[in-house]
Write an enzyme that holds these catalytic residues in place. Structure first.
Site, mmCIF file in Angstrom:
data_model
loop_
_atom_site.group_PDB
_atom_site.id
_atom_site.type_symbol
_atom_site.label_atom_id
_atom_site.label_comp_id
_atom_site.label_asym_id
_atom_site.label_seq_id
_atom_site.Cartn_x
_atom_site.Cartn_y
_atom_site.Cartn_z
ATOM 1 N N TRP A 41 0.832 -1.217 0.000
ATOM 2 C CA TRP A 41 0.000 0.000 0.000
ATOM 3 C C TRP A 41 0.859 1.255 0.000
ATOM 4 O O TRP A 41 0.328 2.361 -0.093
ATOM 5 C CB TRP A 41 -0.954 0.001 1.201
ATOM 6 C CG TRP A 41 -0.336 -0.472 2.469
ATOM 7 C CD1 TRP A 41 0.333 0.288 3.379
ATOM 8 C CD2 TRP A 41 -0.324 -1.814 2.966
ATOM 9 N NE1 TRP A 41 0.757 -0.502 4.417
ATOM 10 C CE2 TRP A 41 0.367 -1.802 4.185
ATOM 11 C CE3 TRP A 41 -0.827 -3.036 2.487
ATOM 12 C CZ2 TRP A 41 0.571 -2.952 4.946
ATOM 13 C CZ3 TRP A 41 -0.620 -4.179 3.248
ATOM 14 C CH2 TRP A 41 0.068 -4.131 4.456
ATOM 15 N N GLU A 54 -5.541 0.809 5.364
ATOM 16 C CA GLU A 54 -5.591 1.388 6.707
ATOM 17 C C GLU A 54 -6.692 0.736 7.544
ATOM 18 O O GLU A 54 -6.541 0.570 8.745
ATOM 19 C CB GLU A 54 -5.797 2.903 6.635
ATOM 20 C CG GLU A 54 -4.552 3.665 6.189
ATOM 21 C CD GLU A 54 -3.370 3.494 7.133
ATOM 22 O OE1 GLU A 54 -3.585 3.250 8.336
ATOM 23 O OE2 GLU A 54 -2.220 3.579 6.669
ATOM 24 N N TYR A 137 -8.926 8.421 13.167
ATOM 25 C CA TYR A 137 -7.711 7.793 12.638
ATOM 26 C C TYR A 137 -7.798 7.553 11.121
ATOM 27 O O TYR A 137 -6.916 7.972 10.355
ATOM 28 C CB TYR A 137 -7.389 6.459 13.352
ATOM 29 C CG TYR A 137 -6.230 5.796 12.662
ATOM 30 C CD1 TYR A 137 -4.934 6.234 12.896
ATOM 31 C CD2 TYR A 137 -6.429 4.814 11.690
ATOM 32 C CE1 TYR A 137 -3.854 5.697 12.195
ATOM 33 C CE2 TYR A 137 -5.369 4.275 10.986
ATOM 34 C CZ TYR A 137 -4.085 4.721 11.252
ATOM 35 O OH TYR A 137 -3.027 4.209 10.548
ATOM 36 N N ASP A 155 -2.748 6.455 16.003
ATOM 37 C CA ASP A 155 -3.096 5.102 16.441
ATOM 38 C C ASP A 155 -2.226 4.757 17.657
ATOM 39 O O ASP A 155 -1.543 5.635 18.203
ATOM 40 C CB ASP A 155 -2.895 4.095 15.286
ATOM 41 C CG ASP A 155 -1.436 3.968 14.873
ATOM 42 O OD1 ASP A 155 -0.583 4.717 15.408
ATOM 43 O OD2 ASP A 155 -1.134 3.118 14.022
ATOM 44 N N CYS A 219 17.817 4.909 17.413
ATOM 45 C CA CYS A 219 16.665 5.743 17.060
ATOM 46 C C CYS A 219 17.107 7.047 16.393
ATOM 47 O O CYS A 219 17.940 7.782 16.938
ATOM 48 C CB CYS A 219 15.864 6.043 18.326
ATOM 49 S SG CYS A 219 14.448 7.092 17.991
HETATM 50 FE FE1 SF4 Z 1 11.335 5.785 21.289
HETATM 51 FE FE2 SF4 Z 1 13.753 5.567 22.385
HETATM 52 FE FE3 SF4 Z 1 13.426 6.830 20.059
HETATM 53 FE FE4 SF4 Z 1 12.540 7.902 22.297
HETATM 54 S S1 SF4 Z 1 14.668 7.472 21.773
HETATM 55 S S2 SF4 Z 1 11.439 7.794 20.357
HETATM 56 S S3 SF4 Z 1 11.859 6.107 23.423
HETATM 57 S S4 SF4 Z 1 13.056 4.627 20.463
#
Ligand code: SF4
Length: 374
Positions: A41, A54, A137, A155, A219
């Site tokens: 999608w 969705e 949503y 969500d 992250c």
């Molecule tokens: Fe999530 Fe950790 Fe990134 Fe914060 S740093 S958004 S808790 S993965």
């Protein structure tokens, strides 16, 4: 350092400075563009296909949805095709995906779109919101992904990510918190493409900012994450416990005649599993449960269903549990015979395996038919 090396080093420094000054939404969108999973999608900008995906993805895993998505679009390639279909056909394609009200709502909304909007999903989010099955949503997802409008699509994944980014300790089961999080999302959307930003938030929640093991070290938006900075990522989001499920035990009658046809019936058109097919069953208490469990050779018990069919039970062959959102069913599947059924009064009838194949069955009964008795 020669001239070329100097130029390259300058470009790198400029890029670094450029990235250092990037906002949360810019970093997140840049990460999404080069890291998102390739999903069917995401290869389309057709509002109809985005709406179908969705809807299917609500409460359902991506891997489960993919084959359903392809089968659904093969059978109903356009809104008009879906609108023209019989509800039973739509439920049959949805069979096994659960939360069947989603399929019924898709069907009703497809008719509305065909009749009122010439078969095109409306562009205005306020109009989208009026369609059957469109909550905030779905409206946000279709408006932002298909039409690139700045409408949040919040969500569970997005709630978790934004609770952590903003270090928000409000209970995410409360409507007020959802509004607060929609506000955070809306504020960030001002400086980027909404179609990318909403999907990037969802993707981060699904692949990096996981509920129990957030991959904070990998992250892309770690430096913007207030929960990470304060070491409380695992404490968020705050979610009050859902009410315990109500437990019910049902005695299911697996009754076949001498032609190996099985007695099946259609459920009422409202309530749990509306309009789906099932094997007949009755709610039983602890005494009946015990009596059924004690059945031995040459013993039997007779039970009457609400529509007057009398089943003779000789053995409980199997017991299993099926979970719904608010109810837990313990299903005792009994080998049974139809002793008595009033012609024209009963909601059930004997069906051949070929007939059963064409009917949309509720998941627990499909499990009995497909798995246990093949
Ligand atoms: Fe999530 Fe950790 Fe990134 Fe914060 S740093 S958004 S808790 S993965």
């Amino acid at each position: 350092m020669n001239e070329n090396a100097k130029k390259t080093s300058m470009i790198f420094r400029q890029e670094e400075e450029f990235f250092v000054n990037e906002s949360f939404e810019q970093v997140l969108c840049r990460w999404y563009e080069s890291n998102h999973r390739k999903l069917p999608w995401r290869e389309t900008s057709d509002p109809y296909k985005i709406w179908i995906s969705e809807t299917m993805l609500q409460q359902t895993r991506v891997e489960t949805v993919i084959p359903y998505y392809f089968r659904f679009l093969e059978q109903f390639p356009t809104v008009q095709d879906l609108a023209k279909a019989d509800e039973q056909q739509v439920l049959k394609i949805w069979e096994g995906l659960g939360y069947y009200s989603r399929a019924r709502n898709l069907h009703v909304a497809a008719k509305e779109i065909t009749e009122k909007y010439c078969g095109k999903l409306p562009y205005d989010p306020k109009e989208l919101l009026k369609l059957k099955g469109f909550g905030p949503y779905t409206t946000g997802a279709v408006a932002s992904i298909a039409y690139n409008l700045p409408v949040p699509a919040v969500d569970g994944n997005v709630m978790r990510v934004m609770s952590r980014i903003e270090k928000c300790f409000s209970d995410i089961t409360r409507a007020k918190t959802k509004k607060e999080i929609e506000g955070f999302v809306r504020a960030h959307m001002k400086n980027c493409a909404p179609c990318i930003f909403n999907q990037a938030l969802m993707e981060l929640g699904a692949t990096v900012c996981l509920p129990k093991n957030p991959k904070c070290l990998d992250c892309p938006v770690q430096k913007f994450c207030q929960a990470y900075q304060d070491g409380c990522a695992l404490d968020l989001p705050i979610k009050s416990k859902a009410k315990a499920r109500k437990k019910e035990t049902h005695l299911v009658f697996y009754a076949r005649d001498h032609e190996k046809r099985t007695w099946v019936q259609k459920r009422p058109n409202t309530g749990l599993l509306a309009n789906l097919y099932e094997l007949p069953h009755i709610l039983v208490g602890s005494q009946e449960k015990e009596a059924c469990r004690r059945l031995k050779e040459d013993m039997f018990l007779d039970f009457q269903t609400e529509d007057g069919v009398v089943f003779r039970v000789s053995e409980v062959m199997l017991t299993f549990t099926h979970l719904f959102t608010h109810i837990e069913w313990e299903l005792m599947v009994a080998d049974a015979k139809v002793l008595h059924a009033l012609a024209g009064k009963s909601i059930g009838e004997f069906c051949t395996p070929a007939e059963i194949e064409k009917l949309p069955f509720a998941a627990p009964f499909l499990k009995i038919i497909n798995t246990v008795f093949v």
